[in-house]
Scaffold this motif. Structure first.
Motif, PDB file in Angstrom:
ATOM      1  N   GLY A  67     104.036 116.162  60.190  1.00  0.00           N
ATOM      2  CA  GLY A  67     104.125 114.779  59.733  1.00  0.00           C
ATOM      3  C   GLY A  67     102.987 114.512  58.773  1.00  0.00           C
ATOM      4  N   GLN A  68     102.989 113.323  58.193  1.00  0.00           N
ATOM      5  CA  GLN A  68     101.969 112.949  57.218  1.00  0.00           C
ATOM      6  C   GLN A  68     100.567 113.021  57.820  1.00  0.00           C
ATOM      7  N   ASN A  69      99.634 113.619  57.092  1.00  0.00           N
ATOM      8  CA  ASN A  69      98.256 113.654  57.616  1.00  0.00           C
ATOM      9  C   ASN A  69      97.529 112.350  57.289  1.00  0.00           C
ATOM     10  N   ARG A  70      96.386 112.175  57.925  1.00  0.00           N
ATOM     11  CA  ARG A  70      95.598 110.984  57.625  1.00  0.00           C
ATOM     12  C   ARG A  70      94.850 111.229  56.334  1.00  0.00           C
ATOM     13  N   SER A  71      95.105 110.408  55.327  1.00  0.00           N
ATOM     14  CA  SER A  71      94.380 110.596  54.079  1.00  0.00           C
ATOM     15  C   SER A  71      93.931 109.243  53.546  1.00  0.00           C
ATOM     16  N   LEU A  72      94.765 108.630  52.716  1.00  0.00           N
ATOM     17  CA  LEU A  72      94.373 107.351  52.134  1.00  0.00           C
ATOM     18  C   LEU A  72      94.747 106.212  53.085  1.00  0.00           C
ATOM     19  N   TRP A  74      96.144 103.425  52.840  1.00  0.00           N
ATOM     20  CA  TRP A  74      97.431 102.738  52.764  1.00  0.00           C
ATOM     21  C   TRP A  74      98.614 103.656  53.035  1.00  0.00           C
ATOM     22  N   ILE A  75      98.342 104.898  53.356  1.00  0.00           N
ATOM     23  CA  ILE A  75      99.445 105.800  53.706  1.00  0.00           C
ATOM     24  C   ILE A  75      99.460 105.962  55.214  1.00  0.00           C
ATOM     25  N   ASN A  82     101.177 114.909  63.586  1.00  0.00           N
ATOM     26  CA  ASN A  82     100.071 115.487  62.819  1.00  0.00           C
ATOM     27  C   ASN A  82      98.792 114.767  63.222  1.00  0.00           C
ATOM     28  N   ASN A 293      94.361 118.064  63.347  1.00  0.00           N
ATOM     29  CA  ASN A 293      94.328 118.495  61.953  1.00  0.00           C
ATOM     30  C   ASN A 293      93.229 117.721  61.230  1.00  0.00           C
ATOM     31  N   ARG A 296      89.132 119.135  57.435  1.00  0.00           N
ATOM     32  CA  ARG A 296      88.379 118.767  56.243  1.00  0.00           C
ATOM     33  C   ARG A 296      87.328 117.710  56.573  1.00  0.00           C
ATOM     34  N   ALA A 297      87.537 117.020  57.694  1.00  0.00           N
ATOM     35  CA  ALA A 297      86.582 115.983  58.066  1.00  0.00           C
ATOM     36  C   ALA A 297      85.502 116.507  59.010  1.00  0.00           C
TER      37      ALA A 297
END
Ligand code: SF4
Ligand code: SF4
Lengths: 339, 554
Positions: A67-72, A74-75, A82, A293, A296-297
């Motif tokens: 599924g969509q990862n945590r990024s921006l 507003w998404i 995920n 996931n 990167r953080a």
């Protein structure tokens, strides 16, 4: 071939069960010591297997992201498919373990003329697996009526819920029907689907046969007259078993079906830690599912991170010195120029 | 890294797709023998000795899979078994995946290579069993006693040959792992299997040559620094010709704020070069308008990492250049271009292998919006579509989507950004803002269920063409469906390997559909100066749509 091997093995276990049922002299051994041994083997084996797995490190954080990862901001991230937080991981694991989330995604691919590739929804495997595993759990909990005096509330509660429809006397348990349906489906698809038959090993048929054996003998004891057993005596034996008391007597005259049932269960306990049934423990340790996931953080550390040889910039500049100069890129070590 | 067009005498799509997924051989799967001669077109050539030597890898020699004697080292069996035992202790993933598969078959028809070939050993479950059967027989007590009854096989030379065939017939796409109830990831099994094969010198040139090149020059294509600069100059001229405007591209510039790293395919091959031109236009726009201070590097000139298809050590070696260069140039953070497996490495391996990141790097902040990329707080590396989507959201990019009106666009989720990252919305958001005509493909073929291009993980070579087309069937067929339904003529994607491997897939399964990077389409739409009039897009095609012949309409 695999089926035949599994059937032969199952027939052997059945033979042992019948033998025990018919020879009362064996009851003290098979009604006490063998199950005890099996239980200890089961517990010890499962712990050992899990510790063996856990002894290997997890060098890399490799969740399969579904599924969509945590990024921006507003998404909208897909927190369960995920996860980036521990809470999300727990949620993902619960969905996986309790509701077989990944299996629920199943589709069936078909290549038609045209060509046209089609993906049909295919939830039967999921349904069969859910029916089997959940019924198994409830049946196991129901059995605590036999292991405890007085019977614990959850066991009696479950039993009355389970027999809610009051069909027949004694009442038919819903889970008994579901587990039979589930197991039969799992076995039949293995036998009838050519792909699946092709990949199946004896170790895939055998546990299904064994479980079917356990359930069928259980149902027979409850519902079919010639096989009915004396529940009072069964409970007496069960209480003796869980007390681990060598002095407790093994009641006589329980009925052969029960002994077959018990030998099957004993076999299952021995077989479990040695087999693929350990997936029950392994799923919790699966690195593609139980990690967040968030690489990167937050840095994930590999305990054996190896030293490797890198082509360092200075070497690179030295090796391509003239070409770097020719195309006008800056040099770090202009001194090389004289060399 | 592109293969040529469809070879002469190649079967038609109808012929190639006449596979029956339900029919299985009478003979069981345990017989490992493979007729390499008879299966030309479905395997890759072995690595040239010079590449192995350069990388100091095992058993460099010239050989061919069609040879009877593969010139294995004398103690090959011990090497493989020790290698397995060692990896069981180092990778929990491997140990678990060897032990808990229940052969439920949920993964079996999820692999593009199985769907396109019908070869049961391409079911992910069986691919993994090829290795598992050896593990059971050689390394577990039960298997040592029961042998074949416990599903064990003895490790023989034929088994190694079979591994070579099937583990270089897996693109490590992870589609199977999405559907497995225990998360068993056959890509992970393949990665370990390839590490083992490498121990005895079994590997393919299409992986090892790029790896050796990358080690030496800094990029897979072996472009030396002067050629790198020349290529870029050439593209800048081309941009000027098509767009009437020449961007500036700083290379190896110390003191830049942002280091931009993209796969070298972008600097080399059509159509990836148009994506590169797209980045250049975007960055130059940001520079002129907002003072964006960026640089590329001729040393860290590769985003991709063919180490991923070799061994974890090789991943680390090749990836190390990114942080080394970021440190040397003194940048604040790294921006990464459109690439699939590169982002698997950046998202799941880089920080672990080569981190902690150098101290000059800071948590990435967009210079032009209030956004702080906390999701990259540790690696300090941001994906270009995250960067651009954020700019669009904050209205920093004036866009004229009508400039892409000749295109009817759909989007291919590349395996790694999809299943090793979860990057789904950002590229779609950019496309929806840059194009007027955008549709997604059917749900079972996108996002986490996306299908591989058929040529990832080093398999995108010409000699493997048949297998690539077979593996490309599910993707190509979905594109064909969109072509019929919506008149789609552009398949966009964010992966350099895709840009090399999808054009032949489209030519074959959905002729008439072109492949384009997301940033190519973005740059077409980007209004660089107010009132700017453009006649051509980045490919030099006129923007105006004349009676466009599309094959059907919605
Ligand atoms: S889905 Fe998982 S458990 Fe089922 S066969 Fe495939 S790898 Fe094994
Ligand atoms: S990773 Fe992809 S290519 Fe490999 S077995 Fe799984 S589905 Fe097939």
């Amino acid at each position: 071939m695999s089926v035949i091997v599994a059937f032969l093995l199952f027939a052997f276990v059945l033979g042992v069960g019948l033998g025990v049922g018919l020879v009362p002299g064996l009851h003290p051994v098979f009604g006490r010591y063998v199950p005890w041994l099996a239980f200890l083997f089961f517990v010890g084996g499962v712990i050992w297997r899990v510790l063996r797995w856990a002894s290997s490190p997890v060098p890399f954080r490799i969740p399969t992201t579904a599924g969509q990862n945590r990024s921006l901001d507003w998404i909208k991230p897909s927190r369960l498919d995920n996860p980036t937080t521990t809470l999300g991981v727990i949620g993902r694991m619960l969905l996986e373990v309790l509701f077989f989330r990944s299996l629920f995604r199943n589709t069936r691919a078909e290549v038609h003329e045209g060509p046209q590739v089609a993906y049909g929804s295919s939830k039967w495997l999921w349904a069969g697996a859910m029916a089997f595993h959940w019924s198994f759990l409830i049946i196991l909990l129901r059995h605590f009526r036999l292991f405890m005096e007085p019977a614990p509330f959850f066991a009696t509660g479950l039993a009355s819920l389970d027999g809610f429809f009051q069909i027949g006397i004694p009442a038919l348990y819903v889970t008994n029907i579901l587990i039979l349906a589930g197991l039969s489906y799992l076995l039949l698809r293995r036998l009838l689907d050519p792909q699946l038959r092709y990949i199946s090993l004896p170790a895939d048929y055998f546990p299904l046969l064994l479980l079917l054996g356990i359930v069928l003998t259980g149902v027979m004891m409850r519902h079919l007259d010639p096989f009915r057993v004396d529940l009072i005596k069964v409970k007496q034996l069960a209480l003796g078993l869980v007390s681990f008391d060598t002095a407790a007597v093994v009641p006589k005259g329980i009925g052969a079906t029960f002994w077959v049932h018990l030998v099957f269960i004993t076999t299952l306990l021995f077989y479990f830690p040695l087999s693929k049934l350990m997936h029950a423990g392994g799923v919790f340790l699966s690195p593609t599912r139980n990690l967040a996931n968030n690489n990167r953080a937050r840095r994930h550390v590999n305990p054996w991170n190896p030293e490797v040889e890198v082509h360092e910039y200075d070497h690179w500049e030295h090796e391509f010195h003239d070409k770097i100069v020719a195309c006008g890129l800056p040099l770090d070590n202009p001194a090389d120029e004289e060399a | 890294m592109s293969g040529g067009g469809t070879p002469k005498g190649f079967p038609t799509p109808e012929e190639l797709a006449s596979v029956d997924l339900q029919s299985v051989p009478i003979k069981g799967w345990m017989d490992p023998r493979i007729n390499f001669e008879g299966r030309r077109g479905t395997w890759s050539y072995p690595a040239a000795a010079k590449n192995l030597r350069y990388l100091k890898m095992h058993n460099p020699r010239e050989w061919s899979p069609t040879d009877e004697d593969w010139k294995l080292p004398p103690d090959w069996k011990k090497t493989i078994l020790n290698g397995m035992a060692d990896r069981l202790e180092r990778f929990r993933s491997f140990k678990i995946m060897m032990d808990i598969c229940v052969r439920c078959g949920a993964c079996s028809d999820k692999c593009h290579f199985f769907i396109g070939s019908g070869d049961p050993k391409n079911m992910p479950v069986l691919r993994a069993e090829l290795l598992r059967s050896i593990y059971r027989r050689e390394l577990t007590t039960v298997g040592k006693i029961l042998g074949g009854l416990a599903g064990g096989r003895e490790l023989t030379v034929d088994v190694l040959k079979e591994w070579y065939y099937y583990f270089f017939q897996c693109t490590e796409c992870r589609r199977c792992s999405v559907f497995c109830p225990y998360g068993i990831d056959t890509a992970e099994v393949t990665m370990i299997a390839r590490e083992l094969l490498n121990l005895v010198g079994l590997n393919i040139n299409w992986v090892l040559e790029p790896a050796a090149n990358c080690q030496r020059t800094g990029n897979h294509l072996g472009i030396e620094p002067h050629a790198f600069v020349d290529n870029i100059d050439f593209f800048l001229d081309e941009i000027e010709e098509n767009v009437g405007y020449k961007p500036e591209v700083p290379i190896n510039k110390k003191g830049a704020d942002v280091l931009f790293i993209t796969p070298s395919g972008d600097v080399f091959a059509d159509p990836a070069i148009y994506t590169l031109m797209g980045y250049f236009l975007l960055f130059d726009f940001l520079k002129k308008k907002h003072g964006f201070n960026w640089t590329m590097s001729a040393y860290a000139s590769e985003g991709g990492n063919f180490g991923l298809f070799t061994s974890n050590e090789m991943v680390k070696r090749l990836n190390a250049k990114m942080y080394r260069e970021a440190e040397r140039l003194g940048v604040k953070w790294i921006l990464g271009g459109e690439c699939g497996h590169m982002w698997r490495v950046v998202n799941q391996y880089m920080d672990t292998m080569n981190g902690p990141s150098p101290s000059n790097l800071v948590i990435p902040e967009s210079p032009f919006t209030p956004t702080i990329f906390t999701n990259a707080a540790s690696t300090k590396m941001v994906h270009i579509t995250e960067f651009t989507a954020d700019l669009i959201k904050h209205k920093k990019l004036p866009l004229d989507p009508s400039r892409n009106d000749r295109y009817r666009v759909t989007f291919h989720d590349s395996c790694n950004p999809a299943r090793a990252m979860g990057l789904f919305e950002e590229p779609r958001y950019i496309l929806q803002n840059a194009c007027n005509n955008f549709w997604d493909m059917p749900r079972s073929t996108i996002r986490e269920s996306t299908f591989c291009c058929g040529g990832g993980a080093g398999l995108g070579n010409d000699e493997n063409f048949e297998m690539r087309m077979r593996g490309g069937l599910p993707r190509g067929n979905a594109v064909r469906y969109m072509q019929k339904k919506h008149g789609v003529n552009v398949l966009s994607c964010i992966c350099a390997i895709d840009k090399a491997t999808l054009p032949p897939v489209c030519d074959y399964w959905a002729p008439g559909v072109e492949v384009a990077g997301v940033h190519e389409l973005l740059a077409n739409a980007l209004v660089i100066k107010e009132g700017e009039v453009r006649e051509n897009n980045l490919r030099g095609e006129p923007l105006a749509v004349e009676s466009d012949q599309t094959e059907g309409q919605d």
